[in-house]
Scaffold this active site. Structure first.
Site, short mmCIF file in Angstrom:
data_model
loop_
_atom_site.label_atom_id
_atom_site.label_comp_id
_atom_site.label_asym_id
_atom_site.label_seq_id
_atom_site.Cartn_x
_atom_site.Cartn_y
_atom_site.Cartn_z
N GLY A 1 2.88 2.32 10.80
CA GLY A 1 3.84 3.41 10.64
C GLY A 1 4.61 3.76 11.89
O GLY A 1 5.26 4.80 11.96
N HIS B 1 -9.48 1.11 5.22
CA HIS B 1 -8.19 1.31 5.88
C HIS B 1 -8.38 2.25 7.07
O HIS B 1 -9.20 3.18 7.00
CB HIS B 1 -7.18 1.89 4.89
CG HIS B 1 -5.78 1.85 5.43
ND1 HIS B 1 -5.32 2.76 6.36
CD2 HIS B 1 -4.75 0.99 5.22
CE1 HIS B 1 -4.06 2.45 6.67
NE2 HIS B 1 -3.70 1.39 5.99
N GLU C 1 -6.75 4.65 8.10
CA GLU C 1 -6.54 6.07 7.79
C GLU C 1 -7.79 6.69 7.18
O GLU C 1 -8.08 7.87 7.39
CB GLU C 1 -5.31 6.22 6.88
CG GLU C 1 -4.02 5.97 7.68
CD GLU C 1 -2.85 5.43 6.88
OE1 GLU C 1 -2.88 5.45 5.64
OE2 GLU C 1 -1.89 4.94 7.53
N LYS D 1 0.12 4.20 -0.31
CA LYS D 1 -0.55 5.37 0.29
C LYS D 1 -0.36 6.60 -0.63
O LYS D 1 -0.30 6.43 -1.84
CB LYS D 1 -0.05 5.60 1.71
CG LYS D 1 -0.18 4.30 2.56
CD LYS D 1 -0.03 4.49 4.03
CE LYS D 1 -0.21 3.15 4.74
NZ LYS D 1 -0.12 3.24 6.19
N SER E 1 3.72 -2.12 10.30
CA SER E 1 5.17 -2.16 10.47
C SER E 1 5.78 -3.51 10.10
O SER E 1 6.71 -3.98 10.76
CB SER E 1 5.56 -1.77 11.90
OG SER E 1 5.18 -0.42 12.16
N GLU F 1 -5.01 -4.92 10.75
CA GLU F 1 -3.96 -3.92 10.92
C GLU F 1 -4.21 -3.17 12.24
O GLU F 1 -5.04 -2.24 12.26
CB GLU F 1 -3.97 -2.91 9.78
CG GLU F 1 -3.74 -3.51 8.42
CD GLU F 1 -3.20 -2.46 7.43
OE1 GLU F 1 -2.10 -2.67 6.91
OE2 GLU F 1 -3.87 -1.44 7.20
N ASN G 1 0.87 -1.18 0.00
CA ASN G 1 0.00 0.00 0.00
C ASN G 1 0.91 1.23 0.00
O ASN G 1 1.48 1.58 1.02
CB ASN G 1 -0.89 -0.04 1.26
CG ASN G 1 -1.75 1.20 1.38
OD1 ASN G 1 -1.80 2.04 0.47
ND2 ASN G 1 -2.43 1.33 2.52
P1 13P Z 1 3.20 0.40 7.65
O1 13P Z 1 3.72 -0.87 7.04
O2 13P Z 1 3.92 1.62 7.20
O3 13P Z 1 3.09 0.29 9.15
O4 13P Z 1 1.69 0.59 7.12
C1 13P Z 1 0.81 -0.46 7.22
C2 13P Z 1 -0.41 -0.12 6.47
O5 13P Z 1 -1.16 0.77 6.85
C3 13P Z 1 -0.69 -0.85 5.22
O6 13P Z 1 -1.98 -0.62 4.78
#
Ligand code: 13P
Length: 251
Positions: free
Chosen positions: A172, A96, A98, A11, A211, A166, A9
């Site tokens: 992150g 997601h 976010e 982003k 992560s 997740e 992803n």
């Molecule tokens: P990270 O791998 O940067 O923690 O992000 C995970 C994520 O949100 C994948 O959708």
């Protein structure tokens, strides 16, 4: 029985030249060290068409990061699932954390988006996960169970749905969930799915995200009921992403 899936992803990162360079590097790695799992790239929507020609045929698939719950209409700034299918996507991420956080997406809205993905012939990657406060309060299992129950639409099955667990606090941050906690949560999710969609639940893939890095991927991907990873930050570095792909059992 379930082939692993590693999805990147990206982003909201990168312009066309960055995306092309990244995918060309991935194609080189894929040719030298073939994957034993399915590999999916979910770039920003602006990069999907420019990257299509570079994604090596058969080696990697392309997906969107979100879709609208309607198929078309007066929804400024949104992208419909049939549009993603039209430009060559096979998957779309929905729900997601976010988007749940920044766009107020409820479980019901996420279910409607997943249903739209299904109508368009896309596989929906439905994200669930608890916050730090919820985990500290001992509420993680209850919260995620409810997310699964309410975010997975009627008609979901192994052919059109992937669930990504997740934990929000692991995204992150460099913190990953303890393998025992991941295993417990994935077990819980599969048990819930068994009640919702019966025998299909055994074939449906459950990804872990938060992560995931080359140095923890082997351990995470070996967990029973972890059928792959949804990777954020590390998916922007081709060598790291490919090391995670290669960490899938079977390589
Ligand atoms: P990270 O791998 O940067 O923690 O992000 C995970 C994520 O949100 C994948 O959708």
């Amino acid at each position: 029985m379930r082939r692993h899936l590693v999805a990147g992803n990206w982003k909201m990162n990168g312009q066309v030249a960055d995306g092309v360079a990244r995918v060309e590097e991935l194609a080189g790695l894929a040719a030298a060290q073939p994957a034993a799992c399915d590999v999916l790239i979910c770039p920003p929507a602006t990069l999907i068409v420019p990257l299509r020609g570079y994604v090596s045929a058969g080696a990697m698939a392309l997906g969107g990061q979100d879709c609208h719950h309607d198929d078309s209409g007066a929804f400024t700034g949104d992208i419909a699932a049939p549009m993603l299918a039209d430009i060559g996507c096979s998957h779309v991420i929905v729900g997601h954390s976010e988007r749940r956080r920044d766009h107020g997406e409820s479980n019901e809205r996420v279910a409607a988006k997943a249903a739209a993905a299904h109508r368009a012939g896309l596989q929906a990657i439905i994200c669930v996960g608890e916050t730090k406060t919820e985990r500290d309060a001992g509420d993680a299992i209850r919260v995620v169970t409810r997310q699964v129950r309410e975010s997975v639409p009627d008609g979901a099955g192994a052919a059109n749905t992937v669930i990504a667990y997740e934990p929000v606090w692991a995204i992150g941050t460099g913190d990953t969930a303890m393998p025992a906690d991941v295993e417990a949560m994935h077990n819980t999710i599969r048990t819930e799915l068994a009640e919702m969609i019966s025998e299909e639940s055994e074939r449906l893939r459950l990804l872990y995200g938060g992560s995931v890095k080359p140095d923890n991927a082997v351990e995470l991907l070996a967990i029973e009921d972890v059928d792959g990873a949804l990777v954020g930050g590390a998916s922007l570095k081709p060598a790291d992403f490919w090391a995670i792909v290669r960490a899938c059992p079977g390589v």
